[in-house]
Design a protein around this motif. Structure first.
Motif, PDB file in Angstrom:
ATOM      1  N   GLN A   1      65.642  -6.404 -80.762  1.00  0.00           N
ATOM      2  CA  GLN A   1      66.377  -7.893 -80.106  1.00  0.00           C
ATOM      3  C   GLN A   1      65.756  -8.864 -80.622  1.00  0.00           C
ATOM      4  OE1 GLN A   1      69.036  -8.958 -78.594  1.00  0.00           O
ATOM      5  NE2 GLN A   1      69.550  -6.671 -78.136  1.00  0.00           N
ATOM      6  N   SER A   2      64.432  -8.570 -81.396  1.00  0.00           N
ATOM      7  CA  SER A   2      63.377  -9.766 -82.151  1.00  0.00           C
ATOM      8  C   SER A   2      64.494  -9.962 -84.048  1.00  0.00           C
ATOM      9  CB  SER A   2      62.152  -9.398 -81.842  1.00  0.00           C
ATOM     10  OG  SER A   2      62.152  -7.922 -82.693  1.00  0.00           O
ATOM     11  N   ARG A   3      65.006  -8.826 -83.913  1.00  0.00           N
ATOM     12  CA  ARG A   3      65.701  -8.725 -85.312  1.00  0.00           C
ATOM     13  C   ARG A   3      66.487  -9.896 -85.362  1.00  0.00           C
ATOM     14  NH1 ARG A   3      65.907  -2.854 -87.916  1.00  0.00           N
ATOM     15  NH2 ARG A   3      66.100  -4.388 -90.175  1.00  0.00           N
ATOM     16  N   THR A   4      66.352 -10.756 -86.419  1.00  0.00           N
ATOM     17  CA  THR A   4      67.389 -11.844 -86.784  1.00  0.00           C
ATOM     18  C   THR A   4      68.359 -11.233 -87.925  1.00  0.00           C
ATOM     19  OG1 THR A   4      65.777 -12.938 -88.549  1.00  0.00           O
ATOM     20  CG2 THR A   4      66.267 -13.139 -86.160  1.00  0.00           C
ATOM     21  N   ASP A   5      68.439 -10.292 -88.785  1.00  0.00           N
ATOM     22  CA  ASP A   5      68.767  -9.475 -89.582  1.00  0.00           C
ATOM     23  C   ASP A   5      69.780  -8.374 -89.267  1.00  0.00           C
ATOM     24  OD1 ASP A   5      66.436  -8.046 -88.902  1.00  0.00           O
ATOM     25  OD2 ASP A   5      66.775  -6.488 -90.353  1.00  0.00           O
ATOM     26  N   LEU A   6      69.877  -8.694 -87.375  1.00  0.00           N
ATOM     27  CA  LEU A   6      71.144  -7.425 -87.476  1.00  0.00           C
ATOM     28  C   LEU A   6      71.900  -8.429 -86.357  1.00  0.00           C
ATOM     29  CD1 LEU A   6      68.897  -4.406 -86.586  1.00  0.00           C
ATOM     30  CD2 LEU A   6      69.923  -4.764 -88.589  1.00  0.00           C
ATOM     31  N   GLY A   7      73.355  -8.070 -86.750  1.00  0.00           N
ATOM     32  CA  GLY A   7      73.903  -8.393 -85.603  1.00  0.00           C
ATOM     33  C   GLY A   7      73.935  -7.422 -84.205  1.00  0.00           C
ATOM     34  N   ALA A   8      74.483  -7.815 -83.456  1.00  0.00           N
ATOM     35  CA  ALA A   8      74.358  -7.632 -81.412  1.00  0.00           C
ATOM     36  C   ALA A   8      74.855  -5.589 -82.025  1.00  0.00           C
ATOM     37  CB  ALA A   8      75.253  -7.487 -80.582  1.00  0.00           C
ATOM     38  N   MET A   9      75.818  -5.599 -81.899  1.00  0.00           N
ATOM     39  CA  MET A   9      75.870  -4.430 -82.963  1.00  0.00           C
ATOM     40  C   MET A   9      75.098  -2.960 -83.336  1.00  0.00           C
ATOM     41  SD  MET A   9      78.139  -3.052 -79.322  1.00  0.00           S
ATOM     42  CE  MET A   9      77.944  -0.979 -80.706  1.00  0.00           C
ATOM     43  N   GLU A  10      74.792  -3.788 -84.079  1.00  0.00           N
ATOM     44  CA  GLU A  10      74.381  -2.993 -85.283  1.00  0.00           C
ATOM     45  C   GLU A  10      72.116  -2.923 -84.138  1.00  0.00           C
ATOM     46  OE1 GLU A  10      74.508  -4.344 -89.256  1.00  0.00           O
ATOM     47  OE2 GLU A  10      74.068  -5.689 -88.577  1.00  0.00           O
ATOM     48  N   LYS A  11      72.162  -4.046 -83.795  1.00  0.00           N
ATOM     49  CA  LYS A  11      70.903  -3.729 -83.016  1.00  0.00           C
ATOM     50  C   LYS A  11      70.668  -2.668 -81.641  1.00  0.00           C
ATOM     51  CE  LYS A  11      70.187  -8.539 -83.432  1.00  0.00           C
ATOM     52  NZ  LYS A  11      69.536 -10.021 -82.413  1.00  0.00           N
ATOM     53  N   VAL A  12      72.317  -2.369 -81.278  1.00  0.00           N
ATOM     54  CA  VAL A  12      72.365  -1.766 -80.470  1.00  0.00           C
ATOM     55  C   VAL A  12      72.094  -0.384 -81.079  1.00  0.00           C
ATOM     56  CG1 VAL A  12      73.722  -0.451 -78.973  1.00  0.00           C
ATOM     57  CG2 VAL A  12      73.848  -2.971 -79.028  1.00  0.00           C
ATOM     58  N   THR A  13      72.352  -0.296 -82.197  1.00  0.00           N
ATOM     59  CA  THR A  13      72.363   1.863 -83.466  1.00  0.00           C
ATOM     60  C   THR A  13      71.044   1.777 -83.547  1.00  0.00           C
ATOM     61  OG1 THR A  13      74.742   0.898 -83.677  1.00  0.00           O
ATOM     62  CG2 THR A  13      73.821   2.223 -84.620  1.00  0.00           C
ATOM     63  N   TRP A  14      70.639   0.503 -84.014  1.00  0.00           N
ATOM     64  CA  TRP A  14      69.241   0.816 -84.412  1.00  0.00           C
ATOM     65  C   TRP A  14      67.673   1.284 -83.501  1.00  0.00           C
ATOM     66  CZ3 TRP A  14      63.999  -1.182 -83.433  1.00  0.00           C
ATOM     67  CH2 TRP A  14      63.501  -1.360 -84.391  1.00  0.00           C
ATOM     68  N   SER A  15      69.000   0.675 -81.855  1.00  0.00           N
ATOM     69  CA  SER A  15      67.698   0.954 -80.780  1.00  0.00           C
ATOM     70  C   SER A  15      67.847   2.316 -80.957  1.00  0.00           C
ATOM     71  CB  SER A  15      68.081  -0.279 -80.446  1.00  0.00           C
ATOM     72  OG  SER A  15      67.668   0.422 -78.060  1.00  0.00           O
ATOM     73  N   ARG A  16      69.378   3.150 -80.688  1.00  0.00           N
ATOM     74  CA  ARG A  16      69.799   4.400 -79.865  1.00  0.00           C
ATOM     75  C   ARG A  16      69.051   5.025 -81.103  1.00  0.00           C
ATOM     76  NH1 ARG A  16      76.217   3.077 -79.022  1.00  0.00           N
ATOM     77  NH2 ARG A  16      76.521   1.796 -76.896  1.00  0.00           N
ATOM     78  N   SER A  17      68.970   4.568 -82.420  1.00  0.00           N
ATOM     79  CA  SER A  17      68.486   5.743 -83.312  1.00  0.00           C
ATOM     80  C   SER A  17      66.851   5.834 -83.054  1.00  0.00           C
ATOM     81  CB  SER A  17      68.895   5.148 -84.953  1.00  0.00           C
ATOM     82  OG  SER A  17      68.210   6.059 -85.482  1.00  0.00           O
ATOM     83  N   MET A  18      66.431   4.620 -83.097  1.00  0.00           N
ATOM     84  CA  MET A  18      65.214   5.048 -83.194  1.00  0.00           C
ATOM     85  C   MET A  18      64.631   5.722 -81.839  1.00  0.00           C
ATOM     86  SD  MET A  18      63.960   3.707 -85.767  1.00  0.00           S
ATOM     87  CE  MET A  18      62.316   2.981 -85.819  1.00  0.00           C
ATOM     88  N   SER A  19      65.101   5.342 -80.551  1.00  0.00           N
ATOM     89  CA  SER A  19      64.868   6.143 -79.699  1.00  0.00           C
ATOM     90  C   SER A  19      64.918   7.612 -79.397  1.00  0.00           C
ATOM     91  CB  SER A  19      66.059   5.262 -78.245  1.00  0.00           C
ATOM     92  OG  SER A  19      65.589   4.000 -77.373  1.00  0.00           O
ATOM     93  N   GLY A  20      66.052   7.459 -80.354  1.00  0.00           N
ATOM     94  CA  GLY A  20      66.258   9.284 -80.275  1.00  0.00           C
ATOM     95  C   GLY A  20      64.962   9.809 -81.065  1.00  0.00           C
ATOM     96  N   ALA A  21      64.837   9.592 -82.351  1.00  0.00           N
ATOM     97  CA  ALA A  21      63.810   9.878 -82.913  1.00  0.00           C
ATOM     98  C   ALA A  21      62.781  10.218 -81.973  1.00  0.00           C
ATOM     99  CB  ALA A  21      64.129   8.860 -84.565  1.00  0.00           C
ATOM    100  N   LEU A  22      62.211   8.757 -81.484  1.00  0.00           N
ATOM    101  CA  LEU A  22      60.678   9.271 -80.659  1.00  0.00           C
ATOM    102  C   LEU A  22      60.642   9.972 -79.089  1.00  0.00           C
ATOM    103  CD1 LEU A  22      58.147   7.962 -80.657  1.00  0.00           C
ATOM    104  CD2 LEU A  22      58.974   5.749 -78.952  1.00  0.00           C
ATOM    105  N   ILE A  23      62.191  10.579 -79.196  1.00  0.00           N
ATOM    106  CA  ILE A  23      62.058  11.395 -78.136  1.00  0.00           C
ATOM    107  C   ILE A  23      61.608  12.522 -78.352  1.00  0.00           C
ATOM    108  CG2 ILE A  23      64.246  12.367 -76.547  1.00  0.00           C
ATOM    109  CD1 ILE A  23      65.091   9.877 -76.019  1.00  0.00           C
ATOM    110  N   GLY A  24      62.120  13.229 -79.529  1.00  0.00           N
ATOM    111  CA  GLY A  24      61.945  13.723 -80.630  1.00  0.00           C
ATOM    112  C   GLY A  24      60.505  14.117 -80.515  1.00  0.00           C
TER     113      GLY A  24
END
Length: 505
Positions: free
Chosen positions: A379-402
Motif C-alpha cells: 500500500q505504500s508503493r505508488t508505482d503500482l496499481g491496486a491489483m498490482e499491489k495485491v499481486t505483489w503482496s501475494r507473491s512476496m507472502s508466498g515466497a516468505l512462507i517458504g
C-alpha cells in the motif's frame, strides 16, 4: 456417489481470475471452493508431516538388535529435519509452476518411497547399518516440504481478512500429523511391540487416500504467484530475516521437540527405572505435539483479532517460563547424581507440553504477520496499481512462507543437535534447556522491537485489502501520473462449464 466421483473426474481443474477479495464472488461460491481445497490440502500435509516424523516413532522400536546408538538416533532425526527444511524452498515454487492440485498429488505419491524403505529397514533388524537409516530418514524429509507448497497454495485461495484462521488451520491440521503417527506407534507398541512395519503399512494406505482425494477434489489456480524472483526480492527486506528468526523459535521448537520429545522421555524413564521405558515414553510423547497442533489455528485467529505481533511476543514470554521449568527440573536431576526421579519427570513433562502448546499458538500468529507485512509495504508503493499491489503482496507472502518454513525447520535441526551435544558431554539435557530459554528471551525482544513497539499494522487488527472499482484508478496512482496503470477487479473465477454439479468448481 459414483455419479459424483465421475463428475469430479471430468470437471475442469484450473480456475482463472480468482480474486478472494471480491466479497460478492466469495459469498456466492468461492468460499466453498476455497474450503474444499483447504480440506484436502490439510489431509495431504497431515500425512506428509507424519511421514516426516516417522523416525521419531521408529526410534522407540529400535532396540539393541538394530545396532543404532542413542547418539545416532538424534542424528537420524536431525537429518530428516534438515532435508525437510531445505526442500521447503523448492516446494514453495512448485504450486506456481505445476499447480496446487497437481503438486499435492505428486507430493503424496513420492512419499510411498521412504515409507516402503522404512518398512524394509524395520523388518530386518541388524541387516542394515546406520548409513541406510540416515539415507532413508533423509528421503522422509520430502514430507516436510509439503508444508511450504500447501501453505503457499492456501494463501492464494483466501482473502486477507481470513488468512490468519485459514493458514493456521492448514498448518495446524498438518502439524497434527506428528502426534497422529506417535499415537499409531503407541497403539502398535502396546499391541505388537515387535511389528513396527504395521505403522508403515497404515501410512501407505493413507498416502493412497490423500493422493486420490487431491486428484478428485483440489484445483489449480492460474495466478499462483510465488517465484524464485520473489524469493530473491524477499531476501532484500529486513523483515524476511526477522521473521526467519521468529519462526526458528516457533515452528523450530514444535518440529524439533516433536522429533526429540519421545527420545528425551525414553532416556528419562530409563534413568528413573521404568520397566518399559519405550512404552511409557510413547504414552506421553503424543500429547505435546497434539496440543501444539490444535493451538495453531487459534493462534492465527487470535492474531486476526489483536495482531500477530502482540500474540507472538506474549507467547515467547510464556515459552521463557516453560523453558525455565525444564532448567529447574534438569538442574535438580543433575544435583541428584543425574538420576531422574518422579518429581523431575513431572517437571520435564509439564515444561515440554507447555512449550508445544505455546509454540503452536505462536506458529499461527507469525503466519498472520507475514501477509500483513507485505500488504503494508504494497500500500505504500505508488508505482503500482491496486491489483498490482495485491499481486505483489501475494507473491512476496508466498515466497516468505517458504523461506520462513525452511528457517523454522532448520531450528528443529538445531534443537536435535543441541540435545545430542548436551547428552554427549554432560549426560543430561540441562545445558540444552538453558540455550533454549536464552533464545526465547532474544525472540521476545526482537518481536517487541519490530512488531509491537511501533508497527500498528502488525500490532492491531487488519482490514480487507482495498481493491479499486472497475474502471477507476487509485488515488495514489492518479497523483503519480499513473492513471493508465489502473486495472479491473477480477470477478468470480472463470471455469469450464463441465464442472461436475453445475456450480463453480
Amino acid at each position: 456417489m459414483p455419479s459424483t466421483l465421475l463428475a469430479n473426474l471430468r470437471r475442469d481443474r484450473t480456475i482463472t481470475d480468482w480474486d478472494p477479495e471480491d466479497r460478492e464472488a466469495w459469498d456466492n461460491g468461492n468460499a466453498a471452493i476455497a474450503k474444499r481445497n483447504l480440506v484436502w490440502s490439510v489431509i495431504c500435509e497431515h500425512v506428509g508431516f507424519s511421514i516426516w516424523s516417522l523416525f521419531s516413532v521408529m526410534a522407540l522400536f529400535m532396540g539393541p538388535e538394530y545396532g543404532i546408538s542413542l547418539d545416532q538416533k538424534f542424528m537420524i532425526a536431525a537429518t530428516a529435519t534438515f532435508v525437510g527444511s531445505c526442500l521447503r524452498i523448492p516446494y514453495t515454487q512448485a504450486t506456481a509452476r505445476f499447480g496446487g492440485r497437481n503438486w499435492a498429488i505428486f507430493s503424496a505419491i513420492v512419499l510411498v518411497i521412504p515409507t516402503g524403505l522404512t518398512m524394509m529397514l524395520m523388518m530386518n533388524p541388524g541387516e542394515f547399518g546406520f548409513g541406510w537409516f540416515l539415507a532413508v530418514a533423509a528421503i522422509t524429509g520430502f514430507g516436510g516440504g509439503n508444508f511450504a507448497s500447501s501453505m503457499t497454495n492456501i494463501n492464494a485461495f483466501y482473502p486477507q481478512r481470513l488468512k490468519g484462521w485459514a493458514l493456521g488451520l492448514n498448518a495446524g491440521g498438518g502439524n497434527i500429523g506428528v502426534p497422529a503417527v506417535q499415537l499409531i506407534g503407541l497403539l502398535v507398541i502396546w499391541l505388537a511391540a515387535d511389528s513396527p512395519e504395521i505403522v508403515c503399512a497404515f501410512y501407505l494406505l493413507l498416502l493412497a487416500v490423500a493422493g486420490a482425494g487431491a486428484a478428485l477434489y483440489m484445483d489449480n489456480l492460474d495466478h499462483q504467484t510465488s517465484s524464485a524472483t520473489a524469493m530473491i526480492d524477499c531476501l532484500r527486506h529486513r523483515d524476511t530475516w526477522v521473521i526467519g528468526i521468529l519462526y526458528v523459535g516457533t515452528f523450530g521448537s514444535f518440529i524439533g521437540f516433536g522429533f526429540a520429545f519421545s527420545q528425551v522421555l525414553n532416556i528419562s524413564f530409563t534413568s528413573s527405572g521404568a520397566a518399559k521405558p519405550a512404552l511409557a515414553a510413547a504414552q506421553i510423547a503424543w500429547i505435546g505435539p497434539l496440543l501444539g497442533s490444535l493451538a495453531r489455528p487459534y493462534g492465527g485467529k487470535l492474531a486476526d483479532r489483536i495482531g500477530g505481533g502482540k500474540v507472538t511476543m506474549y507467547t515467547f514470554v510464556g515459552m521463557i517460563a516453560a523453558a525455565a521449568i525444564l532448567v529447574v527440573a534438569g538442574t535438580m536431576a543433575d544435583n541428584n547424581g543425574k538420576v531422574i526421579d518422579s518429581g523431575h519427570l513431572v517437571g520435564l513433562i509439564v515444561g515440554f507440553i507447555l512449550l508445544f502448546l505455546l509454540s503452536g499458538i505462536a506458529n499461527g500468529s507469525v503466519y498472520k504477520i507475514i501477509p500483513t507485512i507485505w500488504e503494508e509495504k504494497a500500500q505504500s508503493r505508488t508505482d503500482l496499481g491496486a491489483m498490482e499491489k495485491v499481486t505483489w503482496s501475494r507473491s512476496m507472502s508466498g515466497a516468505l512462507i517458504g523461506l520462513a518454513g525452511a528457517a523454522g525447520g532448520l531450528g528443529g535441526v538445531g534443537i536435535n543437535l543441541v540435545l545430542r551435544a548436551s547428552y554427549k558431554s554432560n549426560q543430561s539435557a540441562t545445558v540444552a534447556f538453558w540455550i533454549f530459554m536464552a533464545f526465547y528471551v532474544l525472540a521476545a525482544v526482537i518481536t517487541w522491537w519490530f512488531y509491537v513497539r511501533s508497527r500498528s499494522v502488525v500490532s492491531n487488527e487488519t482490514t480487507d485489502i482495498v481493491v479499486e472499482v472497475p474502471g477507476t484508478a487509485p488515488a495514489a496512482d492518479m497523483s503519480a501520473g499513473g492513471a493508465e496503470a489502473a486495472v479491473e477487479t477480477a470477478g468470480q473465477p472463470k471455469v469450464s462449464t463441465s464442472a461436475g454439479n453445475g456450480t463453480l468448481a
